[in-house]
Write an enzyme that holds these catalytic residues in place. Structure first.
Site, PDB file in Angstrom:
ATOM      1  N   TYR A 197      -0.810  -0.032  10.500  1.00 41.64           N
ATOM      2  CA  TYR A 197      -1.207  -0.593   9.173  1.00 41.64           C
ATOM      3  C   TYR A 197       0.008  -0.174   8.326  1.00 41.64           C
ATOM      4  CZ  TYR A 197      -3.651  -1.009   4.603  1.00 41.64           C
ATOM      5  OH  TYR A 197      -3.912  -1.243   3.244  1.00 41.64           O
TER       6      TYR A 197
ATOM      7  N   SER B 196       0.990  -1.229  -0.130  1.00 43.76           N
ATOM      8  CA  SER B 196       0.038  -0.009  -0.065  1.00 43.76           C
ATOM      9  C   SER B 196       0.916   1.040   0.004  1.00 43.76           C
ATOM     10  CB  SER B 196      -0.844   0.150   1.292  1.00 43.76           C
ATOM     11  OG  SER B 196      -1.476   1.205   1.373  1.00 43.76           O
TER      12      SER B 196
HETATM   13  N1  LIG Z   1      -8.872  -0.635  -1.303  1.00 42.70           N
HETATM   14  C1  LIG Z   1      -7.670   0.433  -1.066  1.00 42.70           C
HETATM   15  O1  LIG Z   1      -8.088   1.577  -1.241  1.00 42.70           O
HETATM   16  C2  LIG Z   1      -6.596  -0.119  -0.945  1.00 42.70           C
HETATM   17  C3  LIG Z   1      -5.453   0.683  -0.875  1.00 42.70           C
HETATM   18  C4  LIG Z   1      -4.035   0.277  -0.710  1.00 42.70           C
HETATM   19  C5  LIG Z   1      -3.955  -1.001  -0.651  1.00 42.70           C
HETATM   20  N2  LIG Z   1      -4.748  -1.767  -0.372  1.00 42.70           N
HETATM   21  C6  LIG Z   1      -4.681  -3.281  -0.318  1.00 42.70           C
HETATM   22  O2  LIG Z   1      -5.190  -4.077  -1.265  1.00 42.70           O
HETATM   23  C7  LIG Z   1      -5.562  -5.190  -0.674  1.00 42.70           C
HETATM   24  C8  LIG Z   1      -6.881  -5.550  -0.985  1.00 42.70           C
HETATM   25  O3  LIG Z   1      -7.759  -4.438  -0.509  1.00 42.70           O
HETATM   26  P1  LIG Z   1      -9.660  -4.524  -0.594  1.00 42.70           P
HETATM   27  O4  LIG Z   1      -9.758  -3.024  -0.294  1.00 42.70           O
HETATM   28  O5  LIG Z   1      -9.851  -5.109  -1.831  1.00 42.70           O
HETATM   29  O6  LIG Z   1      -9.989  -5.432   0.881  1.00 42.70           O
HETATM   30  P2  LIG Z   1     -11.082  -5.942   1.188  1.00 42.70           P
HETATM   31  O7  LIG Z   1     -11.116  -5.506   2.749  1.00 42.70           O
HETATM   32  O8  LIG Z   1     -12.257  -5.362   0.448  1.00 42.70           O
HETATM   33  O9  LIG Z   1     -10.878  -7.563   1.201  1.00 42.70           O
HETATM   34  C9  LIG Z   1     -10.098  -8.232   1.722  1.00 42.70           C
HETATM   35  C10 LIG Z   1     -10.391  -9.780   1.683  1.00 42.70           C
HETATM   36  O10 LIG Z   1      -9.437 -10.450   2.510  1.00 42.70           O
HETATM   37  C11 LIG Z   1     -10.296 -11.468   3.159  1.00 42.70           C
HETATM   38  N3  LIG Z   1      -9.390 -11.672   4.340  1.00 42.70           N
HETATM   39  C12 LIG Z   1      -9.443 -10.983   5.416  1.00 42.70           C
HETATM   40  N4  LIG Z   1      -8.571 -11.466   6.313  1.00 42.70           N
HETATM   41  C13 LIG Z   1      -8.422 -12.826   5.796  1.00 42.70           C
HETATM   42  C14 LIG Z   1      -7.783 -13.999   6.330  1.00 42.70           C
HETATM   43  N5  LIG Z   1      -7.192 -13.960   7.528  1.00 42.70           N
HETATM   44  N6  LIG Z   1      -7.468 -14.975   5.607  1.00 42.70           N
HETATM   45  C15 LIG Z   1      -8.073 -15.003   4.213  1.00 42.70           C
HETATM   46  N7  LIG Z   1      -8.735 -14.051   3.827  1.00 42.70           N
HETATM   47  C16 LIG Z   1      -8.862 -12.989   4.454  1.00 42.70           C
HETATM   48  C17 LIG Z   1     -11.688 -10.793   3.350  1.00 42.70           C
HETATM   49  O11 LIG Z   1     -12.641 -12.031   3.714  1.00 42.70           O
HETATM   50  C18 LIG Z   1     -11.773 -10.111   1.984  1.00 42.70           C
HETATM   51  O12 LIG Z   1     -12.365 -10.800   1.184  1.00 42.70           O
HETATM   52  C19 LIG Z   1      -5.215  -5.273   0.852  1.00 42.70           C
HETATM   53  O13 LIG Z   1      -3.899  -6.019   0.831  1.00 42.70           O
HETATM   54  C20 LIG Z   1      -4.995  -3.737   0.923  1.00 42.70           C
HETATM   55  O14 LIG Z   1      -4.560  -3.684   1.989  1.00 42.70           O
HETATM   56  C21 LIG Z   1      -6.045  -1.458  -0.478  1.00 42.70           C
END
Ligand SMILES: NC(=O)c1ccc[n+]([C@@H]2O[C@H](COP(=O)([O-])OP(=O)(O)OC[C@H]3O[C@@H](n4cnc5c(N)ncnc54)[C@H](O)[C@@H]3O)[C@@H](O)[C@H]2O)c1
Length: 254
Positions: A161, A148
């Site tokens: 985080y 991220s």
């Molecule tokens: N959405 C954003 O703006 C953003 C920005 C920067 C980085 N990210 C990174 O991108 C990635 C995805 O983000 P997102 O927003 O799509 O996430 P989200 O929260 O929408 O989805 C996360 C998924 O991970 C699963 N999960 C959670 N804990 C788990 C575990 N212990 N074992 C297996 N599965 C598990 C959840 O069930 C969910 O389906 C993450 O690594 C996040 O840190 C997201």
């Protein structure tokens, strides 16, 4: 067909594949010809993603497992090999965001600090432990960690985080150094704010408009933006790229 970032014959394991960016990565990899193992704690969402991929003519196996539980991951690895083929790509996408709830660091319950670090580093480190050994044995593999820009620039509202995501980048570089001679590449993508169920629930229209103006490209990310970069890093198009972190962020952090 000569297709850019072709993944045919690849078995790609994607964690957190049930929604958001992980779902976008699963769909993009399947479109690239990969057999996809959609791994998540949520069995309903991965079933829906796999159904969607199958309707489009692709192959997808839903695998329910907790990325923080090594035993479950080892069982998942065996099941994927039996039902889909030997895995050769891993996308560590799962994370647990928003736990700090915008609290300032000096106001956080101390036990929350350990929890956020161990969740967000463990969720990447444990699946890597479960799959990398096989990649090294087969002299073939590509790992992409979803970090991220919080881990590169530091996010005021989520300091722990941010630290854990910086740790993900450190793990990426260290493993790229040790696994390279075994034919395994390890890279990271680093998104900025991307439209997912998580961010949709968090951002008011007002904040969203203000954020858009802060991005040189004038919009927030879509899961497909991140997925395209992941697909490139998994494919042979990036065969001389390892240990790198590619920000996919509309130019937000340079
Ligand atoms: N959405 C954003 O703006 C953003 C920005 C920067 C980085 N990210 C990174 O991108 C990635 C995805 O983000 P997102 O927003 O799509 O996430 P989200 O929260 O929408 O989805 C996360 C998924 O991970 C699963 N999960 C959670 N804990 C788990 C575990 N212990 N074992 C297996 N599965 C598990 C959840 O069930 C969910 O389906 C993450 O690594 C996040 O840190 C997201």
């Amino acid at each position: 067909v000569n297709q850019f970032a072709d993944l045919s014959d690849r078995v790609v394991v994607i964690t957190g594949a049930g929604q958001g960016i992980g779902r976008g990565i699963a769909l993009a990899c399947a479109r690239g010809g990969a057999r996809v193992a959609a791994l998540d704690v949520n069995s309903e969402t991965i079933q829906a993603v796999c159904d969607e991929i199958k309707v489009a003519g692709g192959q997808c196996l839903p695998v329910q497992a907790d990325c923080l539980d090594y035993r479950q991951l080892a069982n998942a690895a065996k099941r994927i090999e039996d039902e889909l083929g030997v895995p050769d790509c891993l996308v560590n996408n799962a994370a647990v965001q928003g736990i700090e709830q915008g609290k300032r660091y000096w106001e956080l319950p101390p036990e929350l600090i350990t929890k956020v670090v161990s969740f967000n580093l463990g969720i990447c480190a444990m699946p890597t432990r479960a799959f990398l050994e096989g990649f090294v044995r087969n002299s073939r593999g590509s790992i992409v960690n979803v970090a991220s820009d919080a881990g590169r620039a530091g996010e005021r509202s989520e300091p722990v985080y941010s630290a854990a995501k910086a740790g993900v980048i450190g793990l990426t570089k260290a493993l790229a150094k040790s696994a390279g001679k075994y034919g395994v590449r390890v890279n990271a993508v680093s998104p900025a704010t991307t439209a997912t169920p998580f961010t949709d629930s968090l951002l008011s229209d007002d904040i969203r408009e203000r954020m858009k103006r802060a991005y040189p490209l004038g919009r927030l990310g879509e899961p497909g933006d991140i997925a395209a970069a992941v697909r490139f890093l998994l494919s042979d198009e990036s065969s001389w790229v390892t240990g790198q972190t590619l920000s996919v962020n509309g130019g937000y952090y340079m």
